[in-house]
Design an enzyme around this catalytic site. Structure first.
Site, PDB file in Angstrom:
ATOM      1  N   LYS A  33     -66.025 -20.339  38.109  1.00  0.00           N
ATOM      2  CA  LYS A  33     -66.430 -18.937  38.240  1.00  0.00           C
ATOM      3  C   LYS A  33     -67.859 -18.698  37.764  1.00  0.00           C
ATOM      4  O   LYS A  33     -68.452 -17.649  38.040  1.00  0.00           O
ATOM      5  CB  LYS A  33     -65.447 -18.076  37.439  1.00  0.00           C
ATOM      6  CG  LYS A  33     -65.566 -16.578  37.647  1.00  0.00           C
ATOM      7  CD  LYS A  33     -64.497 -15.869  36.819  1.00  0.00           C
ATOM      8  CE  LYS A  33     -64.595 -14.354  36.964  1.00  0.00           C
ATOM      9  NZ  LYS A  33     -63.552 -13.672  36.157  1.00  0.00           N
ATOM     10  N   THR A 133     -55.034 -26.876  24.256  1.00  0.00           N
ATOM     11  CA  THR A 133     -55.665 -27.050  22.950  1.00  0.00           C
ATOM     12  C   THR A 133     -54.639 -27.264  21.856  1.00  0.00           C
ATOM     13  O   THR A 133     -53.482 -26.828  21.983  1.00  0.00           O
ATOM     14  CB  THR A 133     -56.509 -25.803  22.616  1.00  0.00           C
ATOM     15  OG1 THR A 133     -56.977 -25.881  21.270  1.00  0.00           O
ATOM     16  CG2 THR A 133     -55.678 -24.531  22.757  1.00  0.00           C
ATOM     17  N   ASP A 134     -55.071 -27.896  20.767  1.00  0.00           N
ATOM     18  CA  ASP A 134     -54.188 -28.040  19.617  1.00  0.00           C
ATOM     19  C   ASP A 134     -53.969 -26.718  18.887  1.00  0.00           C
ATOM     20  O   ASP A 134     -53.045 -26.589  18.076  1.00  0.00           O
ATOM     21  CB  ASP A 134     -54.728 -29.079  18.629  1.00  0.00           C
ATOM     22  CG  ASP A 134     -56.137 -28.786  18.117  1.00  0.00           C
ATOM     23  OD1 ASP A 134     -56.727 -27.764  18.521  1.00  0.00           O
ATOM     24  OD2 ASP A 134     -56.645 -29.605  17.329  1.00  0.00           O
ATOM     25  N   GLU A 135     -54.780 -25.709  19.180  1.00  0.00           N
ATOM     26  CA  GLU A 135     -54.663 -24.430  18.474  1.00  0.00           C
ATOM     27  C   GLU A 135     -53.355 -23.706  18.777  1.00  0.00           C
ATOM     28  O   GLU A 135     -52.962 -22.796  18.037  1.00  0.00           O
ATOM     29  CB  GLU A 135     -55.859 -23.535  18.778  1.00  0.00           C
ATOM     30  CG  GLU A 135     -57.168 -24.138  18.294  1.00  0.00           C
ATOM     31  CD  GLU A 135     -58.312 -23.145  18.275  1.00  0.00           C
ATOM     32  OE1 GLU A 135     -58.080 -21.971  17.941  1.00  0.00           O
ATOM     33  OE2 GLU A 135     -59.438 -23.559  18.594  1.00  0.00           O
ATOM     34  N   TYR A 159     -57.076 -16.118  21.474  1.00  0.00           N
ATOM     35  CA  TYR A 159     -57.348 -17.295  22.306  1.00  0.00           C
ATOM     36  C   TYR A 159     -56.161 -18.246  22.338  1.00  0.00           C
ATOM     37  O   TYR A 159     -55.665 -18.609  23.407  1.00  0.00           O
ATOM     38  CB  TYR A 159     -58.590 -18.034  21.782  1.00  0.00           C
ATOM     39  CG  TYR A 159     -58.685 -19.459  22.274  1.00  0.00           C
ATOM     40  CD1 TYR A 159     -58.750 -19.742  23.642  1.00  0.00           C
ATOM     41  CD2 TYR A 159     -58.689 -20.528  21.380  1.00  0.00           C
ATOM     42  CE1 TYR A 159     -58.823 -21.056  24.096  1.00  0.00           C
ATOM     43  CE2 TYR A 159     -58.757 -21.835  21.834  1.00  0.00           C
ATOM     44  CZ  TYR A 159     -58.828 -22.101  23.184  1.00  0.00           C
ATOM     45  OH  TYR A 159     -58.892 -23.395  23.631  1.00  0.00           O
ATOM     46  N   LYS A 163     -53.589 -19.364  25.442  1.00  0.00           N
ATOM     47  CA  LYS A 163     -53.384 -20.740  25.891  1.00  0.00           C
ATOM     48  C   LYS A 163     -51.916 -21.151  25.749  1.00  0.00           C
ATOM     49  O   LYS A 163     -51.377 -21.867  26.598  1.00  0.00           O
ATOM     50  CB  LYS A 163     -54.280 -21.688  25.103  1.00  0.00           C
ATOM     51  CG  LYS A 163     -55.757 -21.593  25.456  1.00  0.00           C
ATOM     52  CD  LYS A 163     -56.031 -21.941  26.923  1.00  0.00           C
ATOM     53  CE  LYS A 163     -55.795 -23.404  27.223  1.00  0.00           C
ATOM     54  NZ  LYS A 163     -56.144 -23.733  28.646  1.00  0.00           N
ATOM     55  N   TYR A 216     -68.511 -20.415   8.033  1.00  0.00           N
ATOM     56  CA  TYR A 216     -67.502 -19.445   7.638  1.00  0.00           C
ATOM     57  C   TYR A 216     -66.912 -19.765   6.259  1.00  0.00           C
ATOM     58  O   TYR A 216     -66.614 -20.930   5.945  1.00  0.00           O
ATOM     59  CB  TYR A 216     -66.359 -19.417   8.642  1.00  0.00           C
ATOM     60  CG  TYR A 216     -66.601 -18.555   9.861  1.00  0.00           C
ATOM     61  CD1 TYR A 216     -67.212 -17.310   9.760  1.00  0.00           C
ATOM     62  CD2 TYR A 216     -66.184 -18.985  11.122  1.00  0.00           C
ATOM     63  CE1 TYR A 216     -67.405 -16.516  10.867  1.00  0.00           C
ATOM     64  CE2 TYR A 216     -66.375 -18.196  12.245  1.00  0.00           C
ATOM     65  CZ  TYR A 216     -66.990 -16.962  12.113  1.00  0.00           C
ATOM     66  OH  TYR A 216     -67.187 -16.187  13.219  1.00  0.00           O
ATOM     67  N   ASN A 258     -65.495 -28.188   7.990  1.00  0.00           N
ATOM     68  CA  ASN A 258     -66.696 -27.631   8.626  1.00  0.00           C
ATOM     69  C   ASN A 258     -67.939 -27.913   7.788  1.00  0.00           C
ATOM     70  O   ASN A 258     -69.018 -28.192   8.329  1.00  0.00           O
ATOM     71  CB  ASN A 258     -66.534 -26.116   8.810  1.00  0.00           C
ATOM     72  CG  ASN A 258     -65.539 -25.781   9.897  1.00  0.00           C
ATOM     73  OD1 ASN A 258     -65.084 -26.641  10.638  1.00  0.00           O
ATOM     74  ND2 ASN A 258     -65.188 -24.503   9.986  1.00  0.00           N
ATOM     75  N   HIS A 293     -58.454 -17.169  10.108  1.00  0.00           N
ATOM     76  CA  HIS A 293     -59.020 -18.500  10.339  1.00  0.00           C
ATOM     77  C   HIS A 293     -58.009 -19.586   9.975  1.00  0.00           C
ATOM     78  O   HIS A 293     -57.592 -19.710   8.819  1.00  0.00           O
ATOM     79  CB  HIS A 293     -60.286 -18.653   9.505  1.00  0.00           C
ATOM     80  CG  HIS A 293     -61.198 -19.730   9.973  1.00  0.00           C
ATOM     81  ND1 HIS A 293     -62.445 -19.937   9.442  1.00  0.00           N
ATOM     82  CD2 HIS A 293     -61.050 -20.677  10.932  1.00  0.00           C
ATOM     83  CE1 HIS A 293     -63.040 -20.949  10.041  1.00  0.00           C
ATOM     84  NE2 HIS A 293     -62.202 -21.417  10.950  1.00  0.00           N
TER      85      HIS A 293
END
Length: 355
Positions: A33, A133-135, A159, A163, A216, A258, A293
Site C-alpha cells: 500500500k 509477532t512474539d508480542e 498493536y 496481530k 524509555y 534496551n 510497556h
C-alpha cells in the site's frame, strides 16, 4: 513457485523480496500500500529483475487481491502487510484494526475463494503464510521463561491485540474451511533498511547527528533481537516447508535490555565514527516510559530449527556491527526519510521502545 508477498516494501517484507528474487527461481509479486513505512528504495536492487513485479495496492481490496492471485497464478501468499509500531498503535489504534484485522480478513477471503477454484495439484501446492509477532504472547518475567508455540496469547497493546486477532482469523480459516495456512511469530528484527523511528536505527542516526538518544524508563525492558536477513531465510523455510495448521516461533536467542542495545551502539560508533569530544553514551536520555510497556520477550526457536532446518547465522554482535556499517554507508536511503516533514514531527521520541 509464484509467490505473493504482501507488505513487501516494508522493512521485513523488502528483505524477503530481496532474498527470494536474488537467490531463487521463484517469481515474486510484491503487493504494498506504500504507507509511511513502505519504501521502494529498499527494493532498488531488484526493481528490474525479470522474476519480480511490484503492485501498489491494499490487502483490504478483496477484489483486487483475488484478481492478482488469478492473474499471477499464485502458489504461496506470504502476508507481511501490517501496521507494526506500538507507539503509533497507542496514539491511533483505528489504523491497526483496519489493516491488521479487517485487512487480514479480506485477504483470507480472497485467498479462500482463489484456492477453492484451483485444480487439484495446484490446490495441494498452495500455502497461506501469515507472519506475526512474539508480542501476541504478552510479556515474561525478567528472570525466567520463554515463548513457545504453545504459549497462551495475552496481548497488551493495541498493536499486539490486532496481530493476535489476525492470527486467530488465520487459524479459523484453516480449521473451518481447510485453507492450508501456516503461521510464524518472530522476535524483534533489526538490520539494514529499518525505518528510522525504531530503536536501533533511531539510536544510530541520532548519535550520528549529535542528538539525544531517548530510552524509555530506565531501559530495563528485554527483547530477543533477530537480524532481518536471518528472519527472511526463516520465512522462506516456513512458506516452503511449513506444515499447514502449524506455527513456528522465530528468534535468535539474543536477549538484550534496551539500555544494553543503545550502549553497545554508542560504543561501536565511538570506534567507527568518533565524536569530536566525549562518548556517544553522553547522548543517552531516559524519558517517560510507554504505557503498558511489556517487560521481556524471549523466544524458543527450537521447533523451527528442528523441523525446518533453519538457524540464525548472525549473533547480536555481528548483526549489530553490520547494521551500523550499513547506515554509515547508505545515507542515500535514510536521508530522504529524515528530511520529510512528518519525520520532523515524529522522529525524536519515537523508537524509544522496540517495535
Amino acid at each position: 513457485m509464484n509467490i505473493l508477498v504482501t507488505g513487501g516494501a516494508g522493512f521485513i517484507g523488502s528483505a524477503v523480496c530481496r532474498l527470494l528474487v536474488g537467490q531463487s527461481q521463484h517469481r515474486i509479486v510484491n503487493l504494498d500500500k506504500l504507507t509511511y513505512a513502505g519504501n521502494l528504495a529498499s527494493l532498488s536492487s531488484i526493481g528490474n529483475a525479470p522474476n519480480y513485479r511490484f503492485v501498489e495496492g491494499d490487502i483490504g481490496d478483496q477484489a483486487k487481491v483475488l484478481d492478482l492471485l488469478k492473474a499471477e497464478k499464485i502458489d504461496i501468499v506470504m502476508n507481511l502487510a501490517a501496521e507494526s509500531h506500538v507507539d503509533r498503535s497507542i496514539d491511533g489504534p483505528a489504523a491497526f484494526i483496519e489493516t491488521n484485522v479487517s485487512g487480514t480478513f479480506r485477504l483470507l477471503a480472497a485467498a479462500l475463494d482463489y484456492w477453492r477454484g484451483l485444480p487439484a495439484a495446484a490446490k495441494d501446492r498452495f500455502r497461506f503464510h501469515h507472519v506475526s509477532t512474539d508480542e501476541v504472547f504478552g510479556d515474561l518475567p525478567f528472570d525466567e521463561g520463554v515463548f513457545t508455540e504453545e504459549t497462551p496469547y495475552a496481548p497488551s497493546s493495541p498493536y499486539s491485540a490486532s496481530k493476535a486477532a489476525s492470527d486467530h482469523l488465520v487459524r479459523a480459516w484453516h480449521h473451518t474451511y481447510g485453507l492450508p495456512a501456516v503461521l510464524s511469530n518472530c522476535s524483534n528484527n533489526y538490520g539494514p533498511f529499518h525505518f528510522p523511528e525504531k530503536l536501533i536505527p533511531l539510536a544510530i542516526l541520532n548519535a550520528l547527528h549529535g542528538r539525544k538518544i531517548p530510552v524509555y524508563g530506565r531501559g530495563r525492558n528485554v527483547r530477543d533481537w533477530l537480524y532481518v536477513d536471518d528472519h527472511a531465510r526463516a520465512l522462506e523455510a516456513v512458506a516452503l516447508k511449513g506444515v499447514p495448521g502449524e506455527s513456528y516461533n522465530i528468534g535468535a536467542r539474543s536477549e538484550r535490555t534496551n539500555l544494553q542495545v543503545v550502549e553497545r551502539i554508542c560504543d561501536l560508533l565511538d570506534v567507527k565514527r568518533p565524536r569530536a569530544s566525549g562518548s556517544h553514551r553522553d547522548l543517552l536520555e531516559f524519558v517517560t516510559d510507554r504505557p503498558g510497556h511489556d517487560r521481556r520477550y524471549a523466544i524458543d526457536p527450537a521447533k523451527a530449527e528442528r523441523e525446518l532446518g533453519w538457524t540464525a547465522q548472525e549473533d547480536f554482535e555481528s548483526g549489530l556491527g553490520k547494521t551500523i556499517d550499513w547506515y554509515l554507508a547508505n545515507e542515500w536511503w535514510w536521508r530522504p526519510i529524515l528530511d520529510r516533514r512528518y519525520a520532523g514531527e515524529r522522529l525524536g521520541l519515537m523508537g524509544a521502545g522496540t517495535k
